[in-house]
Design a protein around this motif. Structure first.
Motif, short mmCIF file in Angstrom:
data_model
loop_
_atom_site.label_atom_id
_atom_site.label_comp_id
_atom_site.label_asym_id
_atom_site.label_seq_id
_atom_site.Cartn_x
_atom_site.Cartn_y
_atom_site.Cartn_z
N MET A 1 21.12 -2.16 21.06
CA MET A 1 20.72 -3.49 20.61
C MET A 1 20.18 -3.40 19.18
N ALA A 2 20.35 -4.47 18.47
CA ALA A 2 19.95 -4.52 17.07
C ALA A 2 18.45 -4.74 16.93
N ALA A 3 17.89 -4.15 15.89
CA ALA A 3 16.45 -4.29 15.62
C ALA A 3 16.26 -4.47 14.12
N ARG A 4 15.14 -5.05 13.75
CA ARG A 4 14.78 -5.29 12.35
C ARG A 4 13.30 -5.01 12.17
N LEU A 5 12.95 -4.45 11.03
CA LEU A 5 11.55 -4.24 10.66
C LEU A 5 11.13 -5.39 9.76
N VAL A 6 10.09 -6.12 10.18
CA VAL A 6 9.55 -7.22 9.39
C VAL A 6 8.14 -6.83 8.96
N VAL A 7 7.90 -6.86 7.66
CA VAL A 7 6.59 -6.54 7.09
C VAL A 7 5.98 -7.83 6.57
N VAL A 8 4.87 -8.22 7.14
CA VAL A 8 4.22 -9.47 6.74
C VAL A 8 3.37 -9.22 5.50
N SER A 9 3.60 -10.04 4.49
CA SER A 9 2.86 -9.94 3.24
C SER A 9 2.76 -11.33 2.63
N CYS A 10 2.52 -11.41 1.34
CA CYS A 10 2.52 -12.68 0.63
C CYS A 10 2.71 -12.40 -0.86
N PRO A 11 3.10 -13.41 -1.64
CA PRO A 11 3.38 -13.18 -3.06
C PRO A 11 2.20 -12.59 -3.85
N LYS A 12 0.98 -12.86 -3.42
CA LYS A 12 -0.19 -12.35 -4.14
C LYS A 12 -0.38 -10.85 -3.95
N ARG A 13 0.39 -10.25 -3.03
CA ARG A 13 0.21 -8.83 -2.71
C ARG A 13 1.40 -7.99 -3.15
N VAL A 14 2.05 -8.38 -4.24
CA VAL A 14 3.23 -7.67 -4.72
C VAL A 14 2.91 -6.20 -5.02
N SER A 15 1.76 -5.92 -5.62
CA SER A 15 1.42 -4.53 -5.94
C SER A 15 1.26 -3.70 -4.66
N LEU A 16 0.71 -4.30 -3.62
CA LEU A 16 0.56 -3.61 -2.34
C LEU A 16 1.93 -3.39 -1.69
N GLN A 17 2.84 -4.33 -1.87
CA GLN A 17 4.19 -4.17 -1.32
C GLN A 17 4.89 -2.96 -1.92
N GLU A 18 4.69 -2.74 -3.19
CA GLU A 18 5.30 -1.58 -3.84
C GLU A 18 4.73 -0.27 -3.27
N ILE A 19 3.43 -0.24 -3.05
CA ILE A 19 2.80 0.94 -2.43
C ILE A 19 3.37 1.14 -1.03
N TRP A 20 3.52 0.04 -0.29
CA TRP A 20 4.07 0.14 1.07
C TRP A 20 5.49 0.70 1.03
N ARG A 21 6.31 0.18 0.12
CA ARG A 21 7.70 0.66 0.01
C ARG A 21 7.75 2.16 -0.26
N ASN A 22 6.91 2.62 -1.18
CA ASN A 22 6.89 4.05 -1.51
C ASN A 22 6.45 4.90 -0.33
N CYS A 23 5.39 4.47 0.35
CA CYS A 23 4.91 5.21 1.53
C CYS A 23 5.97 5.20 2.64
N PHE A 24 6.60 4.06 2.83
CA PHE A 24 7.61 3.94 3.86
C PHE A 24 8.80 4.86 3.58
#
Length: 133
Positions: A1-24
């Motif tokens: 079965m198909a699965a998707r990873l959804v990461v909840v964030s918001c536009p104000k947290r763009v810098s944190l998203q980049e850290i998350w991407r690198n760690c991931f």
């Protein structure tokens, strides 16, 4: 079965998203799941953003993370997620499995293929599937 990873964030947290991407990328380099970082330009609040996103997801399973949840490098990510998906496929009454780091309580429900699972709520819920474990 198909699965998707959804990461909840918001536009104000763009810098944190980049850290998350690198760690991931470092922690789970063999992840085959499509990843959606939920950070809509039309940010209408955490709950409604998530509801909108989930209404558009076509996959059968969703792995939900927050943008400040960072995985530690492990060779067990893919086998563990595959075990969860297999477990939920084999037991369609399971609506949610909460994954957490080591130190969790020992299992209360026996699932031979997943030894560290425990049941914490069997009441019906308003989700597609009726029970949570």
């Amino acid at each position: 079965m198909a699965a998707r990873l959804v990461v909840v964030s918001c536009p104000k947290r763009v810098s944190l998203q980049e850290i998350w991407r690198n760690c991931f990328a470092e922690a789970w380099p063999d992840c085959l799941l499509p990843v959606t970082i939920l950070s809509p330009a039309d940010d209408v609040g955490w709950n409604f953003n998530l509801i909108r996103c989930l209404e558009q997801v076509e996959e059968d399973f969703i792995l939900l993370m927050l943008d400040d949840n960072f995985l530690e490098p492990s060779r067990e990510c893919t086998p563990n997620i595959n075990a969860v998906i297999s477990l939920m496929t084999d037991h369609p009454d399971i609506g949610l499995i909460k994954l957490q780091p080591g130190g969790a309580h020992p299992p209360e429900v026996f699932f031979p293929e997943w030894h560290r699972i425990r049941e914490y709520d069997r009441r019906p819920h308003p989700f597609k599937r009726t029970n949570l474990i």
